[in-house]
Write an enzyme that holds these catalytic residues in place. Sequence first.
Site, mmCIF file in Angstrom:
data_model
loop_
_atom_site.group_PDB
_atom_site.id
_atom_site.type_symbol
_atom_site.label_atom_id
_atom_site.label_comp_id
_atom_site.label_asym_id
_atom_site.label_seq_id
_atom_site.Cartn_x
_atom_site.Cartn_y
_atom_site.Cartn_z
ATOM 1 N N PRO A 130 7.137 -20.157 12.246
ATOM 2 C CA PRO A 130 6.842 -18.886 11.568
ATOM 3 C C PRO A 130 5.939 -19.090 10.348
ATOM 4 O O PRO A 130 5.054 -18.275 10.072
ATOM 5 C CB PRO A 130 8.225 -18.366 11.163
ATOM 6 N N GLU A 177 3.649 -21.452 9.979
ATOM 7 C CA GLU A 177 2.278 -21.694 10.449
ATOM 8 C C GLU A 177 1.611 -20.368 10.854
ATOM 9 O O GLU A 177 0.451 -20.112 10.536
ATOM 10 C CB GLU A 177 2.267 -22.654 11.641
ATOM 11 N N ARG A 178 2.386 -19.526 11.524
ATOM 12 C CA ARG A 178 1.818 -18.242 11.971
ATOM 13 C C ARG A 178 1.501 -17.338 10.786
ATOM 14 O O ARG A 178 0.492 -16.618 10.794
ATOM 15 C CB ARG A 178 2.785 -17.582 12.953
ATOM 16 N N LEU A 237 -23.637 -4.832 11.169
ATOM 17 C CA LEU A 237 -24.313 -4.232 10.018
ATOM 18 C C LEU A 237 -25.324 -5.174 9.377
ATOM 19 O O LEU A 237 -26.244 -4.738 8.692
ATOM 20 C CB LEU A 237 -23.280 -3.746 8.990
ATOM 21 N N GLY A 282 -29.953 -8.658 12.731
ATOM 22 C CA GLY A 282 -30.324 -9.991 13.231
ATOM 23 C C GLY A 282 -29.837 -11.112 12.343
ATOM 24 O O GLY A 282 -29.480 -12.201 12.822
ATOM 25 N N GLY A 341 -2.553 -22.006 16.563
ATOM 26 C CA GLY A 341 -1.306 -21.511 15.971
ATOM 27 C C GLY A 341 -0.443 -20.789 16.998
ATOM 28 O O GLY A 341 0.463 -20.028 16.644
ATOM 29 N N GLY A 342 -0.744 -21.018 18.285
ATOM 30 C CA GLY A 342 -0.094 -20.271 19.370
ATOM 31 C C GLY A 342 -0.997 -19.099 19.732
ATOM 32 O O GLY A 342 -1.357 -18.302 18.860
ATOM 33 N N THR A 343 -1.386 -19.012 21.014
ATOM 34 C CA THR A 343 -2.322 -17.935 21.387
ATOM 35 C C THR A 343 -1.673 -16.565 21.173
ATOM 36 O O THR A 343 -0.441 -16.429 21.169
ATOM 37 C CB THR A 343 -2.758 -18.054 22.863
ATOM 38 N N ASN A 344 -2.519 -15.565 21.030
ATOM 39 C CA ASN A 344 -1.982 -14.219 20.805
ATOM 40 C C ASN A 344 -1.138 -13.732 21.979
ATOM 41 O O ASN A 344 -0.189 -12.959 21.794
ATOM 42 C CB ASN A 344 -3.124 -13.245 20.492
HETATM 43 C C1 LIG Z 1 -9.728 -25.685 16.221
HETATM 44 C C2 LIG Z 1 -8.343 -25.940 16.747
HETATM 45 C C3 LIG Z 1 -7.408 -26.545 15.935
HETATM 46 C C4 LIG Z 1 -6.131 -26.808 16.416
HETATM 47 N N1 LIG Z 1 -5.238 -27.414 15.586
HETATM 48 C C5 LIG Z 1 -4.026 -27.743 16.067
HETATM 49 C C6 LIG Z 1 -3.090 -28.448 15.236
HETATM 50 O O1 LIG Z 1 -3.372 -28.770 14.093
HETATM 51 N N2 LIG Z 1 -1.879 -28.764 15.752
HETATM 52 C C7 LIG Z 1 -1.538 -28.443 17.037
HETATM 53 O O2 LIG Z 1 -0.425 -28.757 17.451
HETATM 54 N N3 LIG Z 1 -2.397 -27.787 17.842
HETATM 55 C C8 LIG Z 1 -3.631 -27.424 17.383
HETATM 56 N N4 LIG Z 1 -4.515 -26.764 18.188
HETATM 57 C C9 LIG Z 1 -4.101 -26.447 19.569
HETATM 58 C C10 LIG Z 1 -3.812 -24.979 19.746
HETATM 59 O O3 LIG Z 1 -2.594 -24.618 19.133
HETATM 60 C C11 LIG Z 1 -3.816 -24.693 21.261
HETATM 61 O O4 LIG Z 1 -5.174 -24.802 21.697
HETATM 62 C C12 LIG Z 1 -3.275 -23.312 21.564
HETATM 63 O O5 LIG Z 1 -1.894 -23.233 21.285
HETATM 64 C C13 LIG Z 1 -3.500 -22.939 23.043
HETATM 65 O O6 LIG Z 1 -3.011 -23.959 23.872
HETATM 66 P P1 LIG Z 1 -3.962 -24.543 25.013
HETATM 67 O O7 LIG Z 1 -5.278 -24.893 24.389
HETATM 68 O O8 LIG Z 1 -3.208 -25.609 25.700
HETATM 69 O O9 LIG Z 1 -4.238 -23.321 25.968
HETATM 70 P P2 LIG Z 1 -3.379 -22.914 27.238
HETATM 71 O O10 LIG Z 1 -1.915 -22.964 26.909
HETATM 72 O O11 LIG Z 1 -3.885 -23.629 28.431
HETATM 73 O O12 LIG Z 1 -3.781 -21.379 27.347
HETATM 74 C C14 LIG Z 1 -4.946 -20.933 28.048
HETATM 75 C C15 LIG Z 1 -4.833 -19.429 28.234
HETATM 76 O O13 LIG Z 1 -3.674 -19.126 29.029
HETATM 77 C C16 LIG Z 1 -2.844 -18.211 28.339
HETATM 78 N N5 LIG Z 1 -1.439 -18.481 28.586
HETATM 79 C C17 LIG Z 1 -0.809 -19.680 28.563
HETATM 80 N N6 LIG Z 1 0.505 -19.543 28.782
HETATM 81 C C18 LIG Z 1 0.723 -18.202 28.949
HETATM 82 C C19 LIG Z 1 1.880 -17.404 29.210
HETATM 83 N N7 LIG Z 1 3.111 -17.934 29.326
HETATM 84 N N8 LIG Z 1 1.715 -16.062 29.313
HETATM 85 C C20 LIG Z 1 0.500 -15.522 29.200
HETATM 86 N N9 LIG Z 1 -0.629 -16.213 28.962
HETATM 87 C C21 LIG Z 1 -0.518 -17.543 28.835
HETATM 88 C C22 LIG Z 1 -3.159 -18.427 26.853
HETATM 89 O O14 LIG Z 1 -2.818 -17.288 26.094
HETATM 90 C C23 LIG Z 1 -4.652 -18.678 26.909
HETATM 91 O O15 LIG Z 1 -5.334 -17.454 26.948
HETATM 92 C C24 LIG Z 1 -5.773 -26.461 17.745
HETATM 93 C C25 LIG Z 1 -6.733 -25.820 18.546
HETATM 94 C C26 LIG Z 1 -7.995 -25.563 18.069
HETATM 95 C C27 LIG Z 1 -9.008 -24.867 18.973
#
Ligand SMILES: Cc1cc2nc3c(=O)[nH]c(=O)nc-3n(C[C@H](O)[C@H](O)[C@H](O)COP(=O)(O)OP(=O)(O)OC[C@H]3O[C@@H](n4cnc5c(N)ncnc54)[C@H](O)[C@@H]3O)c2cc1C
Length: 143
Positions: A6, A8-9, A103, A106, A129-132
């Site tokens: 929480p 981190e988020r 706004l 170019g 931080g966990g995908t949206n």
């Molecule tokens: C610049 C950067 C910095 C980062 N820094 C850190 C860090 O410091 N520490 C760390 O631990 N990680 C870090 N990450 C990793 C980041 O947290 C992961 O990239 C992210 O959580 C997504 O995981 P993934 O890349 O494995 O994508 P995936 O899990 O493969 O997801 C791919 C797509 O599938 C979707 N998806 C996956 N599972 C589900 C589900 N159950 N339901 C619906 N949709 C789903 C996702 O939403 C996404 O759209 C970093 C990533 C980036 C790009």
Amino acid sequence: MMQQLPRERLVVAIDCVAIMEQALASTVEYVKQRTAFDRELIRFQNTRMKLAEAATEATVARTFVDECIQRFDNGTLDDATASMAKWWASDRLGRVVDECVQLFGGYGYMTEYPIARAFADARVQRIFGGTNELMKELIARSL
Ligand SMILES: Cc1cc2nc3c(=O)[nH]c(=O)nc-3n(C[C@H](O)[C@H](O)[C@H](O)COP(=O)(O)OP(=O)(O)OC[C@H]3O[C@@H](n4cnc5c(N)ncnc54)[C@H](O)[C@@H]3O)c2cc1C
């Protein structure tokens, strides 16, 4: 580590609000000095509407995130609420920065301009931080 998610988020959400506010401030400054058709961009109604919308989005996001900070401080910020803050703030950031780039015209696409960098950087906020999508899944589990 799981217990700290929480936090981190919340940090991502705070970043998003800060970037939104900075993007808005730099865009307001820009549209006041850039002229087109013999007038400053800020004098076009469309510019004013877009900025009003962006300012509203940023204010609503800050209000919610500020409340989350207070809840974090007193130990009551739960996973679902932190997830709401993360997805909501990063989603709004994407919308606000996109309008700001528009706004700038170019120049908004030129990496010499900080707004272009903000646009590129904003995109990752919905991923790390966990995908949206995962944030919404966590919220749904709590309902
Ligand atoms: C610049 C950067 C910095 C980062 N820094 C850190 C860090 O410091 N520490 C760390 O631990 N990680 C870090 N990450 C990793 C980041 O947290 C992961 O990239 C992210 O959580 C997504 O995981 P993934 O890349 O494995 O994508 P995936 O899990 O493969 O997801 C791919 C797509 O599938 C979707 N998806 C996956 N599972 C589900 C589900 N159950 N339901 C619906 N949709 C789903 C996702 O939403 C996404 O759209 C970093 C990533 C980036 C790009």
